[in-house]
Design a protein around this motif. Structure first.
Motif, PDB file in Angstrom:
ATOM      1  N   PHE A  87       0.824  -1.206   0.000  1.00 50.34           N
ATOM      2  CA  PHE A  87       0.000   0.000   0.000  1.00 50.34           C
ATOM      3  C   PHE A  87       0.861   1.260   0.000  1.00 50.34           C
ATOM      4  O   PHE A  87       0.545   2.245  -0.678  1.00 50.34           O
ATOM      5  CB  PHE A  87      -0.924   0.005   1.221  1.00 50.34           C
ATOM      6  N   ASN A  88       1.955   1.243   0.767  1.00 49.00           N
ATOM      7  CA  ASN A  88       2.808   2.428   0.896  1.00 49.00           C
ATOM      8  C   ASN A  88       3.796   2.590  -0.251  1.00 49.00           C
ATOM      9  O   ASN A  88       4.487   3.612  -0.336  1.00 49.00           O
ATOM     10  CB  ASN A  88       3.584   2.388   2.214  1.00 49.00           C
ATOM     11  N   ASP A  89       3.867   1.607  -1.131  1.00 47.17           N
ATOM     12  CA  ASP A  89       4.793   1.673  -2.259  1.00 47.17           C
ATOM     13  C   ASP A  89       4.303   2.719  -3.260  1.00 47.17           C
ATOM     14  O   ASP A  89       3.198   2.628  -3.787  1.00 47.17           O
ATOM     15  CB  ASP A  89       4.874   0.294  -2.930  1.00 47.17           C
ATOM     16  N   ASP A  90       5.140   3.720  -3.527  1.00 49.56           N
ATOM     17  CA  ASP A  90       4.761   4.790  -4.460  1.00 49.56           C
ATOM     18  C   ASP A  90       4.516   4.282  -5.873  1.00 49.56           C
ATOM     19  O   ASP A  90       3.885   4.969  -6.685  1.00 49.56           O
ATOM     20  CB  ASP A  90       5.853   5.863  -4.505  1.00 49.56           C
ATOM     21  N   ASN A  91       4.984   3.099  -6.174  1.00 51.33           N
ATOM     22  CA  ASN A  91       4.846   2.562  -7.531  1.00 51.33           C
ATOM     23  C   ASN A  91       3.631   1.665  -7.707  1.00 51.33           C
ATOM     24  O   ASN A  91       3.445   1.075  -8.763  1.00 51.33           O
ATOM     25  CB  ASN A  91       6.118   1.781  -7.906  1.00 51.33           C
ATOM     26  N   THR A  92       2.821   1.542  -6.665  1.00 53.94           N
ATOM     27  CA  THR A  92       1.628   0.690  -6.750  1.00 53.94           C
ATOM     28  C   THR A  92       0.366   1.499  -6.482  1.00 53.94           C
ATOM     29  O   THR A  92       0.413   2.576  -5.893  1.00 53.94           O
ATOM     30  CB  THR A  92       1.686  -0.468  -5.736  1.00 53.94           C
ATOM     31  N   THR A  93      -0.748   0.975  -6.935  1.00 55.44           N
ATOM     32  CA  THR A  93      -2.062   1.567  -6.665  1.00 55.44           C
ATOM     33  C   THR A  93      -2.907   0.516  -5.962  1.00 55.44           C
ATOM     34  O   THR A  93      -3.177  -0.536  -6.518  1.00 55.44           O
ATOM     35  CB  THR A  93      -2.750   2.006  -7.966  1.00 55.44           C
ATOM     36  N   THR A  94      -3.297   0.817  -4.726  1.00 56.71           N
ATOM     37  CA  THR A  94      -4.030  -0.158  -3.917  1.00 56.71           C
ATOM     38  C   THR A  94      -5.255   0.509  -3.306  1.00 56.71           C
ATOM     39  O   THR A  94      -5.201   1.665  -2.903  1.00 56.71           O
ATOM     40  CB  THR A  94      -3.141  -0.704  -2.778  1.00 56.71           C
ATOM     41  N   THR A  95      -6.359  -0.212  -3.252  1.00 57.91           N
ATOM     42  CA  THR A  95      -7.591   0.331  -2.677  1.00 57.91           C
ATOM     43  C   THR A  95      -7.762  -0.140  -1.238  1.00 57.91           C
ATOM     44  O   THR A  95      -7.173  -1.133  -0.807  1.00 57.91           O
ATOM     45  CB  THR A  95      -8.811  -0.130  -3.480  1.00 57.91           C
ATOM     46  N   ILE A  96      -8.587   0.598  -0.499  1.00 57.31           N
ATOM     47  CA  ILE A  96      -8.947   0.176   0.852  1.00 57.31           C
ATOM     48  C   ILE A  96      -9.604  -1.199   0.802  1.00 57.31           C
ATOM     49  O   ILE A  96      -9.363  -2.064   1.655  1.00 57.31           O
ATOM     50  CB  ILE A  96      -9.893   1.201   1.506  1.00 57.31           C
ATOM     51  N   LYS A  97     -10.445  -1.411  -0.200  1.00 59.76           N
ATOM     52  CA  LYS A  97     -11.107  -2.705  -0.355  1.00 59.76           C
ATOM     53  C   LYS A  97     -10.085  -3.830  -0.472  1.00 59.76           C
ATOM     54  O   LYS A  97     -10.214  -4.879   0.173  1.00 59.76           O
ATOM     55  CB  LYS A  97     -12.021  -2.694  -1.575  1.00 59.76           C
ATOM     56  N   GLU A  98      -9.064  -3.626  -1.292  1.00 61.27           N
ATOM     57  CA  GLU A  98      -8.040  -4.658  -1.471  1.00 61.27           C
ATOM     58  C   GLU A  98      -7.280  -4.906  -0.179  1.00 61.27           C
ATOM     59  O   GLU A  98      -6.930  -6.045   0.137  1.00 61.27           O
ATOM     60  CB  GLU A  98      -7.084  -4.242  -2.595  1.00 61.27           C
ATOM     61  N   VAL A  99      -7.038  -3.836   0.575  1.00 59.48           N
ATOM     62  CA  VAL A  99      -6.322  -3.972   1.846  1.00 59.48           C
ATOM     63  C   VAL A  99      -7.108  -4.819   2.832  1.00 59.48           C
ATOM     64  O   VAL A  99      -6.599  -5.802   3.385  1.00 59.48           O
ATOM     65  CB  VAL A  99      -6.032  -2.585   2.466  1.00 59.48           C
TER      66      VAL A  99
END
Length: 473
Positions: free
Chosen positions: A76-88
Motif C-alpha cells: 500500500f505504501n509503495d509509491d509505484n503501486t495503486t491499492t484500494t482500501i477494499k483490497e487492503v
C-alpha cells in the motif's frame, strides 16, 4: 441448464434479489510521512504506564509479527503501486460483501472510502528506547494529520491494523480541528493506521456505454429519451427479451417470467405489487462513483460497489414529474402556484411515497433492487451550500424521522433519531451533476438505502389502478 450468470439474473427478476458486486475505485499512493504527521500524538487518557510514550513513526513492517500485514502495508505504501482500501481489508480477511461496524458501533461501508494518507505506525516507546505494539487496551489520543485539514469529521474514517494478528479496525473521529489537522480518536490497539475519506458519489444522466452488463446497457438505451411514464412492465419485459437474445437457455424461464409480468412481483419483504399498475415519475438516472479525470481530461466513473449506502440523492425537477409526486403525497396541493413559484416546494415537509418504490438495476451484474416507500422532499443547491448549523442538522433529522415513523411513540421516535445519527458514516449527500435549472430552482431529494450503483427511477401506481393510494394517508 441455465448458465450461472443467467440463473442470477432470473433469481433477481423473480425474487427481486440484490447483490452488489465489484471493487472500489483505485487511489494513488499516499504522500510521505513528513507530509502527514509532523509530530507525535498527545495521549488524552491514562492508558500508558510511567515511562511510556506514544509515538508515530514510519511503518516498520520488519517488526510486524503478522507477515500478511507486513506485505499489505508495504504494498500500500509503495509509491509505484495503486491499492484500494477494499483490497487492503480483503487481504486481511474482512468480508466486503456486507457493511462493516466501527469500534464505536456505527455501520460503515469501508469500500466506499479512499485513503488520503499512507499507513504509519502508532506505537509505544519505553524509557529504554525500545518500541513495541503491545497495549493494555484502547488509547485515546490526538494526532496531527496534515491531510485532515479543511475536511469534515463525518467524512473521515481511520483504518487500523494490529501488526500482531492482522485484525482490522474501523475507527471514527471523536474530534477534528480542521484548521490544524488535529484528529482525536480512540484507538483500540497499536499498529498501522491510515486516514480515509468518503469517495465522491453523484447522480447524473445515464451512461449505458459505461455499463459492464450488456443487457442493462441495451435496456437503458431503449428508455434513455423518456423522462417519465415508463411502464414497469415494459422495463421488465425488455430485460427478459434481451436476456433471451444473449442466452438461449434463458428461454426456459420465459413462461414463468411472463406470468410474473402479467401478474405480480415482490418489491419488499411480504409486499407484492401488480406490475401493470406502475409507471415511472422520472426518467432513469445513474448513481455512480466519480473518481477524477482520464488522460484526456474527461470525468471518469465507477459503478462497482459492495455493501450498501444511505443517500439523499438529488435530481433536478426538470427530469421528474414533480407535480405527480407532490399530489400523491399532498392531494390538495396547489401545483399551479408551485409552477409559478417553484420555491414553494421547499416548504413541504419530507413525506413517504407510500406503495411506491425506487427501482435500480446493477449496471455490473444486471440484477434488480427495489427500495420500497422512499422518503422524498425538495431543497435547493444554494441551501445545501450554506454551512449547516447543529440546530439545522437536528431539525432535518427530526423531520425525516417523523416522516418515516409518523405513528411512532415518543420513545420510539427517540430511538429512530439515534439510529439516523448512527448512520452518518454510511450517509452520502448525492448531488445532481447534470442539473440544468438555476441554482435556486428546487431539486427532488430521494432518501433511501441503495445496494447498487447504476440506473434508477421512481415508480408509482397509476391513478385508477388497484395499487393507487391503497394505504391510508
Amino acid at each position: 441448464m441455465l448458465s450461472k450468470s443467467m440463473k442470477k439474473r432470473a433469481t433477481a427478476l423473480v425474487l427481486a434479489a440484490a447483490v452488489a458486486a465489484g471493487s472500489a475505485l483505485p487511489v494513488n499512493a499516499a504522500p510521505s510521512i513528513s507530509e502527514i504527521i509532523p509530530e507525535n500524538p498527545v495521549v488524552q487518557d491514562e492508558s500508558l504506564a510511567e515511562g511510556q510514550e506514544l509515538i508515530v513513526q514510519n511503518a516498520d513492517t520488519s517488526a510486524y509479527a503478522d507477515q500478511t500485514v507486513a506485505e499489505v502495508v508495504e504494498n500500500f505504501n509503495d509509491d509505484n503501486t495503486t491499492t484500494t482500501i477494499k483490497e487492503v481489508i480483503e487481504a486481511l480477511g474482512v468480508d466486503t460483501t456486507t457493511n462493516q461496524t466501527t469500534e464505536s458501533g456505527k455501520v460503515v461501508n469501508a469500500t466506499l472510502y479512499e485513503a488520503i494518507t499512507a499507513f504509519v505506525d502508532i506505537a509505544i516507546r519505553e524509557s529504554d528506547g525500545s518500541v513495541h505494539y503491545n497495549s493494555n487496551g484502547s488509547i485515546t489520543a490526538t494526532v496531527t494529520i496534515e491531510a485532515a485539514k479543511d475536511r469534515e469529521a463525518s467524512n473521515l474514517l481511520i483504518i487500523q491494523i494490529d501488526p500482531n494478528n492482522g485484525k482490522t479496525y474501523f475507527v471514527t473521529i471523536d474530534e477534528l480541528n480542521s484548521e490544524t489537522g488535529e484528529v482525536t480518536a480512540t484507538f483500540p490497539t497499536l499498529g498501522a493506521i491510515a486516514l480515509a475519506e468518503k469517495v465522491p458519489i453523484v447522480v447524473k444522466n445515464t451512461s449505458p456505454e459505461l455499463y459492464d452488463d450488456e443487457v442493462t446497457a441495451e435496456v437503458i438505451t431503449e428508455f434513455q429519451e423518456e423522462s417519465q411514464d415508463i411502464t414497469l412492465y415494459d422495463v421488465l419485459k425488455s430485460l427478459t427479451d434481451k436476456t433471451d437474445a444473449y442466452d438461449t437457455d434463458f428461454i426456459e424461464l420465459t413462461e414463468e417470467l411472463e406470468r410474473i409480468l402479467n401478474e405480480q412481483i415482490e418489491v419488499a419483504e411480504n409486499v407484492v405489487i401488480d406490475v401493470a399498475d406502475y409507471t415511472s415519475a422520472m426518467g432513469f438516472a445513474d448513481m455512480a462513483i466519480k473518481y477524477g479525470k482520464d488522460e484526456a481530461g474527461n470525468d471518469t466513473y465507477s459503478y462497482n460497489m459492495d455493501g450498501s449506502l444511505i443517500v439523499d440523492a438529488y435530481r433536478d425537477i426538470e427530469y421528474i414529474d414533480w407535480a405527480r409526486i407532490v399530489t400523491y403525497g399532498y392531494e390538495d396541493y396547489d401545483t399551479e402556484a408551485a409552477e409559478n413559484d417553484p420555491s414553494l416546494l421547499t416548504e413541504l415537509e419530507p413525506f413517504v411515497l407510500e406503495d411506491c418504490f425506487v427501482m435500480q438495476i446493477n449496471s455490473v451484474t444486471g440484477e434488480i433492487n427495489f427500495i420500497y416507500e422512499p422518503v422524498v422532499y425538495f431543497t435547493t443547491l444554494s441551501a445545501l451550500m450554506e454551512e449547516e448549523t447543529e440546530v439545522e442538522t437536528e431539525a432535518e433529522t427530526e423531520a425525516l424521522t417523523e416522516a418515516v415513523a409518523e405513528a411512532a411513540t415518543e420513545e420510539e421516535t427517540e430511538v429512530e433519531t439515534e439510529a439516523l445519527e448512527d448512520t452518518s458514516l454510511l450517509h452520502w449527500t448525492v448531488e445532481d451533476e447534470d442539473k440544468v435549472t438555476e441554482l435556486e430552482i428546487p431539486v427532488l431529494a430521494i432518501q433511501g438505502e441503495f445496494e447498487d450503483m447504476g440506473p434508477f427511477a421512481i415508480f408509482m401506481p397509476e391513478e385508477g389502478t388497484n395499487s393507487y393510494h391503497k394505504s391510508s394517508r
